[in-house]
Design a protein around this motif. Structure first.
Motif, mmCIF file in Angstrom:
data_model
loop_
_atom_site.group_PDB
_atom_site.id
_atom_site.type_symbol
_atom_site.label_atom_id
_atom_site.label_comp_id
_atom_site.label_asym_id
_atom_site.label_seq_id
_atom_site.Cartn_x
_atom_site.Cartn_y
_atom_site.Cartn_z
ATOM 1 N N GLN A 489 0.827 -1.205 0.000
ATOM 2 C CA GLN A 489 0.000 0.000 0.000
ATOM 3 C C GLN A 489 0.861 1.255 0.000
ATOM 4 O OE1 GLN A 489 -2.488 0.419 3.463
ATOM 5 N NE2 GLN A 489 -3.858 1.872 2.489
ATOM 6 N N ARG A 490 1.955 1.231 0.780
ATOM 7 C CA ARG A 490 2.844 2.390 0.843
ATOM 8 C C ARG A 490 3.526 2.621 -0.498
ATOM 9 N NH1 ARG A 490 5.334 0.857 4.911
ATOM 10 N NH2 ARG A 490 7.310 0.104 4.075
ATOM 11 N N ILE A 491 3.949 1.537 -1.132
ATOM 12 C CA ILE A 491 4.601 1.669 -2.435
ATOM 13 C C ILE A 491 3.628 2.232 -3.475
ATOM 14 C CG2 ILE A 491 5.576 0.357 -4.354
ATOM 15 C CD1 ILE A 491 6.800 -1.528 -2.258
ATOM 16 N N ASN A 492 2.420 1.684 -3.515
ATOM 17 C CA ASN A 492 1.428 2.177 -4.480
ATOM 18 C C ASN A 492 1.097 3.643 -4.239
ATOM 19 O OD1 ASN A 492 1.273 -0.333 -5.700
ATOM 20 N ND2 ASN A 492 -0.432 -1.023 -4.411
ATOM 21 N N TYR A 493 1.006 4.025 -2.955
ATOM 22 C CA TYR A 493 0.675 5.415 -2.643
ATOM 23 C C TYR A 493 1.796 6.347 -3.100
ATOM 24 C CZ TYR A 493 0.089 9.653 0.106
ATOM 25 O OH TYR A 493 -0.010 10.964 0.499
ATOM 26 N N GLU A 494 3.040 5.980 -2.779
ATOM 27 C CA GLU A 494 4.151 6.859 -3.141
ATOM 28 C C GLU A 494 4.316 6.928 -4.655
ATOM 29 O OE1 GLU A 494 7.727 7.273 -1.033
ATOM 30 O OE2 GLU A 494 7.103 6.001 0.631
ATOM 31 N N ARG A 495 4.089 5.822 -5.336
ATOM 32 C CA ARG A 495 4.189 5.864 -6.784
ATOM 33 C C ARG A 495 3.077 6.723 -7.389
ATOM 34 N NH1 ARG A 495 7.522 2.164 -9.553
ATOM 35 N NH2 ARG A 495 6.218 2.564 -11.369
ATOM 36 N N SER A 496 1.891 6.704 -6.764
ATOM 37 C CA SER A 496 0.785 7.508 -7.291
ATOM 38 C C SER A 496 1.087 9.001 -7.198
ATOM 39 C CB SER A 496 -0.507 7.191 -6.531
ATOM 40 O OG SER A 496 -0.456 7.683 -5.204
ATOM 41 N N LEU A 497 1.947 9.386 -6.246
ATOM 42 C CA LEU A 497 2.309 10.795 -6.122
ATOM 43 C C LEU A 497 3.128 11.276 -7.314
ATOM 44 C CD1 LEU A 497 3.298 10.902 -2.326
ATOM 45 C CD2 LEU A 497 1.145 11.595 -3.368
ATOM 46 N N ASN A 498 3.720 10.349 -8.048
ATOM 47 C CA ASN A 498 4.532 10.705 -9.207
ATOM 48 C C ASN A 498 3.774 10.597 -10.520
ATOM 49 O OD1 ASN A 498 7.127 11.276 -8.023
ATOM 50 N ND2 ASN A 498 7.285 9.097 -7.547
ATOM 51 N N ASP A 499 2.457 10.362 -10.453
ATOM 52 C CA ASP A 499 1.677 10.183 -11.683
ATOM 53 C C ASP A 499 1.784 11.398 -12.603
ATOM 54 O OD1 ASP A 499 0.930 7.683 -10.939
ATOM 55 O OD2 ASP A 499 -1.082 8.231 -10.251
ATOM 56 N N ALA A 500 1.702 12.588 -12.025
ATOM 57 C CA ALA A 500 1.784 13.800 -12.850
ATOM 58 C C ALA A 500 3.152 13.902 -13.522
ATOM 59 C CB ALA A 500 1.521 15.033 -11.993
ATOM 60 N N HIS A 501 4.196 13.523 -12.794
ATOM 61 C CA HIS A 501 5.547 13.555 -13.351
ATOM 62 C C HIS A 501 5.675 12.565 -14.507
ATOM 63 C CE1 HIS A 501 9.891 13.740 -13.605
ATOM 64 N NE2 HIS A 501 10.006 12.449 -13.275
ATOM 65 N N VAL A 502 5.117 11.375 -14.340
ATOM 66 C CA VAL A 502 5.172 10.354 -15.394
ATOM 67 C C VAL A 502 4.384 10.805 -16.618
ATOM 68 C CG1 VAL A 502 4.576 7.980 -15.984
ATOM 69 C CG2 VAL A 502 5.491 8.505 -13.715
ATOM 70 N N ALA A 503 3.217 11.394 -16.379
ATOM 71 C CA ALA A 503 2.398 11.871 -17.505
ATOM 72 C C ALA A 503 3.129 12.950 -18.285
ATOM 73 C CB ALA A 503 1.061 12.402 -16.981
ATOM 74 N N GLU A 504 3.829 13.829 -17.563
ATOM 75 C CA GLU A 504 4.591 14.889 -18.249
ATOM 76 C C GLU A 504 5.717 14.290 -19.068
ATOM 77 O OE1 GLU A 504 5.477 18.738 -19.395
ATOM 78 O OE2 GLU A 504 3.736 18.013 -18.220
ATOM 79 N N ARG A 505 6.377 13.270 -18.511
ATOM 80 C CA ARG A 505 7.473 12.620 -19.251
ATOM 81 C C ARG A 505 6.973 11.920 -20.495
ATOM 82 N NH1 ARG A 505 12.019 10.485 -16.883
ATOM 83 N NH2 ARG A 505 12.151 9.492 -18.927
ATOM 84 N N ASN A 506 5.744 11.396 -20.469
ATOM 85 C CA ASN A 506 5.206 10.609 -21.587
ATOM 86 C C ASN A 506 4.568 11.442 -22.678
ATOM 87 O OD1 ASN A 506 6.093 8.274 -20.364
ATOM 88 N ND2 ASN A 506 4.116 7.842 -19.378
ATOM 89 N N LYS A 507 4.508 12.752 -22.489
ATOM 90 C CA LYS A 507 3.918 13.590 -23.537
ATOM 91 C C LYS A 507 4.761 13.530 -24.794
ATOM 92 C CE LYS A 507 1.512 17.165 -20.847
ATOM 93 N NZ LYS A 507 1.502 18.605 -20.516
ATOM 94 N N PRO A 508 4.117 13.502 -25.956
ATOM 95 C CA PRO A 508 4.894 13.509 -27.214
ATOM 96 C C PRO A 508 5.607 14.852 -27.365
ATOM 97 C CG PRO A 508 2.553 13.762 -27.671
ATOM 98 C CD PRO A 508 2.665 13.442 -26.206
ATOM 99 N N PRO A 509 6.735 14.870 -28.008
ATOM 100 C CA PRO A 509 7.457 16.128 -28.207
ATOM 101 C C PRO A 509 6.657 17.092 -29.065
ATOM 102 C CG PRO A 509 8.402 14.413 -29.554
ATOM 103 C CD PRO A 509 7.399 13.744 -28.670
ATOM 104 N N PRO A 510 6.767 18.401 -28.803
ATOM 105 C CA PRO A 510 6.011 19.372 -29.610
ATOM 106 C C PRO A 510 6.553 19.423 -31.049
ATOM 107 C CG PRO A 510 7.542 20.484 -28.153
ATOM 108 C CD PRO A 510 7.586 19.041 -27.760
ATOM 109 N N PHE A 511 5.643 19.658 -31.985
ATOM 110 C CA PHE A 511 6.060 19.732 -33.405
ATOM 111 C C PHE A 511 6.537 21.147 -33.719
ATOM 112 C CE2 PHE A 511 2.971 16.261 -33.297
ATOM 113 C CZ PHE A 511 3.738 15.266 -33.869
#
Length: 511
Positions: A489-511
């Motif tokens: 539970q602690r691992i899942n919670y701490e990883r969920s705090l980085n969801d926004a960071h992961v989403a930002e990293r996964n954005k396609p590069p701007p054209f």
């Protein structure tokens, strides 16, 4: 493992500077390799003891039982032993980094940092890449600061598993307030911690207000008054008592609430109770001695003499909640209204006909033991249970059969039958671990008050039938969640705090 043998300490004086430095480096590598082998042994014991999850919902589970064995073997606290177990298991998760550790190429500090920072990585493929990546760089990182070390590790984790970064909201979750242990200076104790900024500001304002609430006759500096104000707050006081001694002072509100709010169990010579307050404990220190041309170098470097040093210093007192109380401070508390309670002599006790010991008997046991009696445990006696070594009703409620045990070790001894203990009339306890090794602990009073005779009546041999305790496991307090479930539970919670960071990293590069 090493190119040259480690030097004999007796031969160090014959070596040149370069050889001495080389000896330091060789010893550091040998120390790291020995630490790695120690952790490997701890990991093996941990895997053996936690292979079964039969008692995973017990408050004192298989992990705690293993931690007790490690703590007794190393002479450390239960918490420190548990931390060593967590670190040991990371050796298998990070085999490439562990190989460097076993070879002495990285130290335990770096291994611990890598294990902590990579704790949230659960994808095995990502973990392999992180392990290989860090192993390539770890041996060449050299003496980095803690911040730089964390950044280097995080850089590799961010590249392979950005959801496993351990930085988001970490500062807020690290809120804590720590009080130094009894190895601090005798007359003060260190205090440190982390608060919310709003709470810190409120506390700062409150301490300033209380510190300025005394009259000009108070001998303490502002810093000393702020420190004393925190003690007054802890005792429930709203104002800081002035030390001017004047009956007309508006800030002198009678009894010092610090004295009336705590119980200080004193085990000392009678002369300690007759000590007088030290007027030099407050206020500015004496002016430094001027250095003149006529002085020798030894005279100039000698420390300044302390004023009014008594010819014979009274022994300090100890409080069962931990820590030393110097005789002058004890005198200050007694003058402020503290009550003195004398401990009953050891020879004045008889077996009591009930399970719970009387107040005087419990006081004697706590003052005699001072801490939990399990090997390596330093939980203060005031926070411990009074445990029957031979269980009631077969073992009497008598000081020769009673000792202090923190709740964790009380449960361990009661329900994990692999642990056994025997007690002598002087309070000595001999523990036998599930592995057959024995550990002997002595009452804390033996260290601080060696002239106090704590030996009580020797009891006749006690026979405890084992068949009466087959179902005592039903009495063990239960966890709401198993240790494994809490970790997940602690691992899942701490990883969920980085969801926004992961989403930002996964954005396609701007054209």
């Amino acid at each position: 493992m090493f190119d040259r043998p480690l030097p004999d300490p007796a031969e160090l004086g014959q070596l040149d500077d370069a050889a001495v430095i080389a000896a330091i480096e060789d010893c550091a590598r040998a120390e790291a390799a020995a630490a790695a082998r120690r952790l490997s042994a701890i990991a093996e014991l941990t895997r053996r003891r936690t292979a079964s999850e039969e008692h995973a919902n017990w408050a004192c589970d298989e992990w705690d039982c293993a931690a007790a064995e490690v703590a007794a073997a190393l002479g450390v606290t239960h918490r420190r032993a548990s931390g060593q177990m967590h670190l040991s298991l990371s050796l298998k998760r990070l085999p490439n980094v562990a190989a460097l550790f076993l070879a002495g190429q990285i130290g335990e500090r770096l291994m611990s940092a890598i294990a902590w920072r990579s704790f949230l990585v659960r994808d095995l493929e990502a973990l392999k890449r992180i392990d290989a990546d860090i192993a390539k760089m770890a041996a060449t990182w050299g003496p980095l600061s803690v911040a730089k070390l964390e950044q280097a590790i995080d850089n590799s984790i961010d590249k392979h598993d950005p959801g496993a970064l351990r930085h988001t909201r970490a500062r807020a979750r690290s809120r804590d307030l720590c009080i130094g242990e009894r190895n601090d200076e005798a007359d003060t104790t260190a205090l440190w911690g982390r608060l919310y900024a709003t709470d810190a500001a409120a506390l700062d304002e409150r301490l300033n207000k209380m510190a300025h609430g005394v009259c000009d006759g108070d001998s303490r500096t502002l810093a000393q008054r702020r420190a004393d104000a925190l003690g007054a707050l802890a005792a429930g006081a709203q104002h800081l008592a002035c030390d001017c001694g004047s009956a007309e002072c508006a800030a002198n509100r009678g009894e010092d609430q610090r004295a009336s709010a705590v119980v200080v169990h004193v085990v000392a010579e009678e002369s300690t109770l007759e000590a007088v307050p030290d007027r030099h404990m407050s206020g500015e220190g004496p002016p430094s001695r001027p250095i003149t041309p006529e002085m020798t170098l030894a005279e100039a470097l000698a420390p300044d003499p302390q004023p009014d040093v008594p010819a014979r210093r009274s022994a300090p007192a100890l409080i069962t909640s931990g820590g030393l109380v110097p005789a002058p401070l004890l005198a200050e508390l007694i003058r402020g209204g503290a009550k003195v309670s004398r401990v009953r002599p050891a020879g004045n006790f008889v077996a009591e006909p009930h399970y719970r010991p009387s107040a005087k008997l419990a006081e004697f046991v706590r003052v005699r033991d001072l801490t939990c009696r399990f090997p390596g445990c330093d939980v203060p006696a005031a926070r411990c249970d009074i445990d029957h070594t031979a269980p009631w009703p077969f073992g009497p409620t008598h000081p020769s059969n009673l000792k202090c045990a923190c709740r964790k070790h009380h449960l361990l001894k009661t329900f994990w039958t692999g642990w056994n203990d025997a007690q002598r009339p002087d309070g000595t306890v001999i523990w036998t671990a599930p592995n057959g090794r024995t550990y002997t602990t002595h009452p804390g009073s033996r260290i601080f008050f060696p002239r106090w005779n704590t030996t009580t009546t020797e009891l006749p041999e006690i026979v405890v039938p084992t068949d009466d305790f087959d179902d005592r496991g039903v009495m063990m307090p239960k966890r709401r969640h198993t240790r494994a479930a809490e970790r997940a539970q602690r691992i899942n919670y701490e990883r969920s705090l980085n969801d926004a960071h992961v989403a930002e990293r996964n954005k396609p590069p701007p054209f």
